[in-house]
Design a protein around this motif. Structure first.
Motif, short mmCIF file in Angstrom:
data_model
loop_
_atom_site.label_atom_id
_atom_site.label_comp_id
_atom_site.label_asym_id
_atom_site.label_seq_id
_atom_site.Cartn_x
_atom_site.Cartn_y
_atom_site.Cartn_z
N ASP A 56 0.84 -1.21 0.00
CA ASP A 56 0.00 0.00 0.00
C ASP A 56 0.87 1.25 0.00
O ASP A 56 0.60 2.22 -0.72
CB ASP A 56 -0.92 0.01 1.23
N ALA A 57 1.91 1.25 0.82
CA ALA A 57 2.81 2.41 0.90
C ALA A 57 3.49 2.66 -0.43
O ALA A 57 3.69 3.81 -0.84
CB ALA A 57 3.85 2.19 2.00
N ARG A 59 2.29 1.86 -3.42
CA ARG A 59 1.28 2.38 -4.37
C ARG A 59 0.96 3.85 -4.11
O ARG A 59 0.64 4.59 -5.03
CB ARG A 59 0.00 1.54 -4.27
N GLU A 60 1.09 4.26 -2.85
CA GLU A 60 0.74 5.63 -2.50
C GLU A 60 1.87 6.62 -2.78
O GLU A 60 1.67 7.84 -2.69
CB GLU A 60 0.36 5.70 -1.01
N GLN A 61 3.04 6.15 -3.11
CA GLN A 61 4.18 7.03 -3.34
C GLN A 61 4.06 7.71 -4.71
O GLN A 61 4.03 7.05 -5.75
CB GLN A 61 5.47 6.22 -3.28
N VAL A 62 3.96 9.02 -4.71
CA VAL A 62 3.78 9.76 -5.96
C VAL A 62 4.89 10.79 -6.20
O VAL A 62 4.96 11.38 -7.29
CB VAL A 62 2.41 10.49 -5.99
N SER A 63 5.77 10.99 -5.24
CA SER A 63 6.78 12.04 -5.36
C SER A 63 8.06 11.54 -6.02
O SER A 63 9.17 11.86 -5.58
CB SER A 63 7.09 12.63 -3.98
N ASP A 271 9.57 4.71 2.66
CA ASP A 271 8.18 4.53 3.09
C ASP A 271 7.84 3.05 3.25
O ASP A 271 7.10 2.66 4.17
CB ASP A 271 7.23 5.16 2.07
#
Length: 373
Positions: A56-57, A59-63, A271
């Protein structure tokens, strides 16, 4: 009038040491065999994927367009709470090997006097040791293992001299498997000058079940010249993300940060590692499944008459000597990739249940390894 440099037709040459260095041989993927599922047991990888919170972490990383925090502050703070150590005592790196490379680049090499520092380690041990030691410009001092695959600490202590800068202790030892005990490490440290850095490499620490095993964190707390190496590659299943760290006192970390590789740990890896620590109970459950499989494999091998070193990592060692290449080839026919060390033995990672069972069957039908044959 412009003076032109003469044109040389000689090829570009690396440092002379590069030609003498051993080549790192990564575990090979398995050969596809018709009718058999192929399994890779050659790289000590965790056969289980990361826990759900880690995925999940990720997948949430966008930076990904931004550089990561060069100090990995979030991860160091999480580790500080997890290990009960000051965050300033932690230096992150690209896996434990990256963290080790930073240590050697900072504390071992060749100074202004032209004399090489020496780095002592057991051999055979982690095959990257002689590579990164020589890359740093230092001289590797290899001390042969004992017959049971353990460090010969007495001989290692005798090898220390005024040029010794660093000593590497690999526990459990990769590729043979035995641990170092707390008592023997304490006795060893007492023999070593305080200006020699002692690195306790605990890449497989989470798989250890021997109650007498050295505790790297406890040892670092008691000695300012001890550095502990750990990684998220094995137990946490994050080998692809390359995140590890060292723990040492300010007298060491103040210099380590000068020589550390900037941005070595990505925000994605950071993360993921933080999420894995936050859900460590799930990691422990998965590690225990691997330990249970290790126990099953070791017991089966012993029943078959195989004499192997005590396994405390996520792998077993078959001291096959001259029969090493033959066994590797037979494993390949069974769609299993294992890690052979020419003329010495074979390291086999604990993998999926089916893979482990097929490996045991291979050992059952291989007559040159069992003392009962």
């Amino acid at each position: 009038m412009t003076t032109q440099n003469p044109v040389s037709h000689d090829p570009v040459q690396p440092r002379t040491i590069i030609g003498r260095m051993p080549k790192y041989a990564a575990g090979k993927p398995p050969t596809e065999v018709s009718g058999l599922e192929a399994f890779k047991l050659s790289s000590n990888e965790n056969p289980l994927p990361p826990i759900p919170a880690v995925l999940d972490a990720i997948r949430e990383q966008v930076s990904l367009n931004r550089y990561p925090d060069p100090l990995s502050t979030k991860l160091r703070n999480a580790l500080a709470g997890f290990l009960d150590v000051p965050a300033d005592d932690i230096v992150t790196g690209a896996g434990s090997l990256g963290a080790l490379t930073q240590i050697l680049a900072t504390f071992a090499g060749q100074d202004d006097d032209g004399v090489q520092d020496e780095v002592i380690f057991a051999w055979r041990s982690f095959e990257a040791y002689p590579i990164v030691v020589q890359t740093a410009g230092a001289l590797p001092v290899e001390v042969p293992l004992l017959a049971d695959g353990r460090h010969d600490l007495d001989t290692m202590a005798e090898a220390v001299n005024e040029r010794t800068a660093v000593i590497l202790l690999c526990t459990p030892n990769n590729p043979t498997g035995p641990i170092l005990t707390q008592d023997e490490v304490d006795a060893f440290i007492a023999k070593v000058p305080k200006n020699v850095l002692i690195v306790v490499d605990e890449a497989y620490q989470e798989f250890v079940r021997d109650e007498n095993a050295v505790d790297g964190i406890k040892t670092y707390r008691e000695h300012t010249n001890v550095v502990v190496l750990r990684t998220f590659s094995k137990a946490h299943g994050l080998a692809n993300l390359r995140v590890g760290y060292s723990v040492s006192h300010p007298e060491v970390t103040e210099f380590l940060r000068v020589g550390a590789t900037m941005f070595a740990v990505s925000s994605l890896a950071e993360d993921a590692a933080v999420a894995s620590l936050a859900n460590y109970g799930q990691v422990v459950e998965r590690v225990q499944k691997i330990v249970d499989e290790r126990t099953r494999v070791v017991n089966a091998l012993k029943e078959l008459g195989w004499d192997i070193p005590k396994a405390e990592g996520n792998f077993v060692w078959l001291p096959l000597g001259a029969n090493t290449a033959e066994f590797v080839a037979l494993a390949e026919v069974q769609a299993l990739s294992v890690r052979g060390f020419a003329g010495e033995g074979v390291r086999v990672s604990i993998g999926e249940i089916e893979a482990n069972t097929r490996f045991v069957d291979l050992c059952r039908n291989y007559p040159k390894g069992s003392s009962l044959s």
